[in-house]
Design an enzyme around this catalytic site. Structure first.
Site, PDB file in Angstrom:
ATOM      1  N   THR A 291      -6.600   9.638   8.645  1.00  0.00           N
ATOM      2  CA  THR A 291      -6.338   8.590   7.929  1.00  0.00           C
ATOM      3  C   THR A 291      -5.954   7.324   9.083  1.00  0.00           C
ATOM      4  OG1 THR A 291      -3.867   9.165   8.024  1.00  0.00           O
ATOM      5  CG2 THR A 291      -4.942   9.501   5.928  1.00  0.00           C
TER       6      THR A 291
ATOM      7  N   LYS B 149       0.846  -1.305   0.019  1.00  0.00           N
ATOM      8  CA  LYS B 149       0.006   0.154  -0.135  1.00  0.00           C
ATOM      9  C   LYS B 149       0.978   1.314   0.170  1.00  0.00           C
ATOM     10  CE  LYS B 149      -1.481  -1.598   3.704  1.00  0.00           C
ATOM     11  NZ  LYS B 149      -2.029  -1.955   5.141  1.00  0.00           N
TER      12      LYS B 149
ATOM     13  N   GLY C  49      -6.686   3.889  10.511  1.00  0.00           N
ATOM     14  CA  GLY C  49      -7.386   2.702  10.201  1.00  0.00           C
ATOM     15  C   GLY C  49      -7.496   2.500   8.640  1.00  0.00           C
ATOM     16  N   THR C  50      -6.788   3.307   7.884  1.00  0.00           N
ATOM     17  CA  THR C  50      -6.877   3.119   6.320  1.00  0.00           C
ATOM     18  C   THR C  50      -6.357   1.489   6.140  1.00  0.00           C
ATOM     19  OG1 THR C  50      -4.747   3.880   6.212  1.00  0.00           O
ATOM     20  CG2 THR C  50      -6.668   5.393   5.600  1.00  0.00           C
ATOM     21  N   GLY C  51      -5.634   1.106   6.642  1.00  0.00           N
ATOM     22  CA  GLY C  51      -4.949  -0.146   6.291  1.00  0.00           C
ATOM     23  C   GLY C  51      -5.870  -1.127   6.880  1.00  0.00           C
ATOM     24  N   CYS C  52      -6.343  -1.303   7.922  1.00  0.00           N
ATOM     25  CA  CYS C  52      -7.361  -1.953   8.290  1.00  0.00           C
ATOM     26  C   CYS C  52      -8.717  -2.053   7.544  1.00  0.00           C
ATOM     27  CB  CYS C  52      -7.831  -1.740   9.744  1.00  0.00           C
ATOM     28  SG  CYS C  52      -6.633  -1.448  10.765  1.00  0.00           S
TER      29      CYS C  52
HETATM   30  N1  LIG Z   1      -3.631  10.711   2.037  1.00  0.00           N
HETATM   31  C1  LIG Z   1      -4.064   9.510   1.264  1.00  0.00           C
HETATM   32  N2  LIG Z   1      -4.848   9.857   0.118  1.00  0.00           N
HETATM   33  C2  LIG Z   1      -5.102   8.743  -0.710  1.00  0.00           C
HETATM   34  N3  LIG Z   1      -5.135   7.431  -0.159  1.00  0.00           N
HETATM   35  C3  LIG Z   1      -4.404   7.473   0.740  1.00  0.00           C
HETATM   36  C4  LIG Z   1      -3.828   8.143   1.745  1.00  0.00           C
HETATM   37  N4  LIG Z   1      -3.187   7.626   2.728  1.00  0.00           N
HETATM   38  C5  LIG Z   1      -3.412   6.285   2.638  1.00  0.00           C
HETATM   39  N5  LIG Z   1      -4.221   5.981   1.379  1.00  0.00           N
HETATM   40  C6  LIG Z   1      -4.680   4.621   0.901  1.00  0.00           C
HETATM   41  O1  LIG Z   1      -5.238   3.847   1.928  1.00  0.00           O
HETATM   42  C7  LIG Z   1      -5.019   2.686   1.812  1.00  0.00           C
HETATM   43  C8  LIG Z   1      -4.147   2.053   3.145  1.00  0.00           C
HETATM   44  O2  LIG Z   1      -2.607   2.654   3.014  1.00  0.00           O
HETATM   45  P1  LIG Z   1      -1.914   2.766   4.280  1.00  0.00           P
HETATM   46  O3  LIG Z   1      -0.440   2.772   3.401  1.00  0.00           O
HETATM   47  O4  LIG Z   1      -2.209   4.291   4.770  1.00  0.00           O
HETATM   48  O5  LIG Z   1      -2.189   1.687   5.204  1.00  0.00           O
HETATM   49  P2  LIG Z   1      -1.738   1.589   6.867  1.00  0.00           P
HETATM   50  O6  LIG Z   1      -0.365   2.463   6.911  1.00  0.00           O
HETATM   51  O7  LIG Z   1      -1.608  -0.033   6.931  1.00  0.00           O
HETATM   52  O8  LIG Z   1      -2.717   2.076   7.549  1.00  0.00           O
HETATM   53  P3  LIG Z   1      -3.125   2.055   9.110  1.00  0.00           P
HETATM   54  O9  LIG Z   1      -1.947   1.387   9.882  1.00  0.00           O
HETATM   55  O10 LIG Z   1      -3.565   3.433   9.416  1.00  0.00           O
HETATM   56  O11 LIG Z   1      -4.408   0.971   9.144  1.00  0.00           O
HETATM   57  C9  LIG Z   1      -4.044   2.478   0.571  1.00  0.00           C
HETATM   58  O12 LIG Z   1      -4.977   2.396  -0.629  1.00  0.00           O
HETATM   59  C10 LIG Z   1      -3.429   3.983   0.376  1.00  0.00           C
HETATM   60  O13 LIG Z   1      -3.045   4.064  -0.906  1.00  0.00           O
HETATM   61  C1  LIG Z   2      -6.283  -2.465  17.205  1.00  0.00           C
HETATM   62  C2  LIG Z   2      -5.467  -1.858  15.814  1.00  0.00           C
HETATM   63  N1  LIG Z   2      -5.177  -2.396  14.745  1.00  0.00           N
HETATM   64  C3  LIG Z   2      -4.579  -1.978  13.661  1.00  0.00           C
HETATM   65  C4  LIG Z   2      -4.107  -0.392  13.805  1.00  0.00           C
HETATM   66  C5  LIG Z   2      -3.419  -0.053  12.697  1.00  0.00           C
HETATM   67  O1  LIG Z   2      -4.105   1.003  12.182  1.00  0.00           O
HETATM   68  C6  LIG Z   2      -4.409   0.141  15.019  1.00  0.00           C
HETATM   69  N2  LIG Z   2      -4.193   1.265  15.219  1.00  0.00           N
HETATM   70  N3  LIG Z   2      -5.114  -0.747  15.990  1.00  0.00           N
END
Ligand SMILES: Nc1ncnc2c1ncn2[C@@H]1O[C@H](COP(=O)(O)OP(=O)(O)OP(=O)(O)O)[C@@H](O)[C@H]1O
Ligand SMILES: Cc1ncc(CO)c(N)n1
Length: 276
Positions: free
Chosen positions: A209, A175, A211-214
């Site tokens: 942003t 990502k 929780g975007t990854g979850c």
């Molecule tokens: N500022 C942004 N604008 C547009 N898309 C974004 C932005 N930040 C993240 N994304 C998108 O959100 C999704 C999750 O990516 P990200 O790399 O943020 O995950 P993450 O770091 O695991 O998130 P988290 O740890 O907060 O759950 C991907 O599709 C990424 O491209």
């Molecule tokens: C419980 C939990 N899982 C995943 C993440 C990563 O976003 C977080 N901040 N908290």
């Protein structure tokens, strides 16, 4: 149409934006039935994590059995797994129930810097869980940690992806949320047959942003449960998270949660594109 049942195995976020809470909201929005196995309870809000309490292993085992004995799990995701013992237990039960369509989100560090996976547990993730997974979805720092390769351009991203594929996982999706210098949030997929997909959306200047990854990996699991291909599931997950980021709720004083309800009224595909 039959309602597909999906499972998230992850940590609880009291702040409601990440972890189990983000996953269940995403499942609901994408019309699948969400179930959960909680591995750890975090005390957390938009400003950070103040405590982590791992759930006792025998309770995690009972939760896994409760799901496995009664539900037809069509797809599942893992998030925060905290330690090697939890990873080994979860892997054992995924094999035992022969659960398919596994998305592993290798949650390591929260956006505020708190550790959500013990350092020595990365090896268990690689050895026990990745060989069972259809897709692993690291962010850039997690992909660097899993591959031991620093990602600074397209070539090093490809090298890191290939190194992670050698663990036995069938597909890797790096990502791009952390690639702050780019105008695009570009996500990169590669599978063991050499199939590559790159999906781009405009990068939004926002701190909403959390929780975007979850949310993204939960959306992938929901779409896999409905039988969607990786190309379709990836696109919908990206649309879902993009709508959630671009329509913020402005809750809390720190990294605010994304808006899980935005996709239902705002699923515009215009700004999201596969790069050829
Ligand atoms: N500022 C942004 N604008 C547009 N898309 C974004 C932005 N930040 C993240 N994304 C998108 O959100 C999704 C999750 O990516 P990200 O790399 O943020 O995950 P993450 O770091 O695991 O998130 P988290 O740890 O907060 O759950 C991907 O599709 C990424 O491209
Ligand atoms: C419980 C939990 N899982 C995943 C993440 C990563 O976003 C977080 N901040 N908290």
């Amino acid at each position: 149409m039959e309602l597909k049942q999906v499972l998230t195995i992850a940590g609880s976020d009291s702040g409601g934006g990440a972890g189990i809470q983000a996953d269940i909201k995403t499942f609901q929005e994408l019309s699948v039935f969400g179930t959960s196995v909680i591995t750890a309870v975090t005390a957390q809000n938009t400003l950070g994590v103040t405590d982590v309490a791992p759930v006792p292993l025998n309770n995690i085992q009972k939760q896994l059995e409760a799901i496995g004995e009664d539900f037809e799990i069509a797809a599942l995701k893992t998030g925060m797994l905290f330690d090697a013992e939890t990873i080994e237990l979860v892997a054992k039960y995924i094999k035992h129930y022969n659960w398919q369509n596994l998305i592993v989100d290798p949650v390591m560090i929260a956006k505020g810097g708190a550790s959500l996976l013990k350092e020595e547990a990365s090896e268990a993730l690689i050895m026990d869980l990745l060989p069972l997974a259809a897709v692993v979805t690291p962010n850039i720092p997690e992909a660097e940690a899993l591959s031991n390769i620093r990602i600074h351009d397209e070539e090093s991203r490809m090298e890191a992806a290939k190194a992670i594929l050698s663990t036995g996982v069938r597909g890797i999706l790096i990502k791009g949320g952390h690639g702050k210098e780019s105008d695009f949030a570009e996500d990169f997929y590669l599978d063991r047959h050499g199939r590559m997909l790159i999906l781009r959306a405009p990068r939004k200047k926002t701190n909403q942003t959390h929780g975007t990854g979850c949310t993204f990996s939960a959306a992938l699991a929901a779409e896999f449960a409905k039988g969607k291909s990786i190309e379709e599931a990836f696109f919908i997950a990206k649309q879902f998270v993009h709508a959630a980021i671009t329509n913020p709720l402005n809750i809390g004083a720190g990294h605010g949660p994304t808006n899980h309800a935005a996709y239902r009224s705002n699923s515009s595909k215009e700004s999201i594109q596969y790069v050829q």
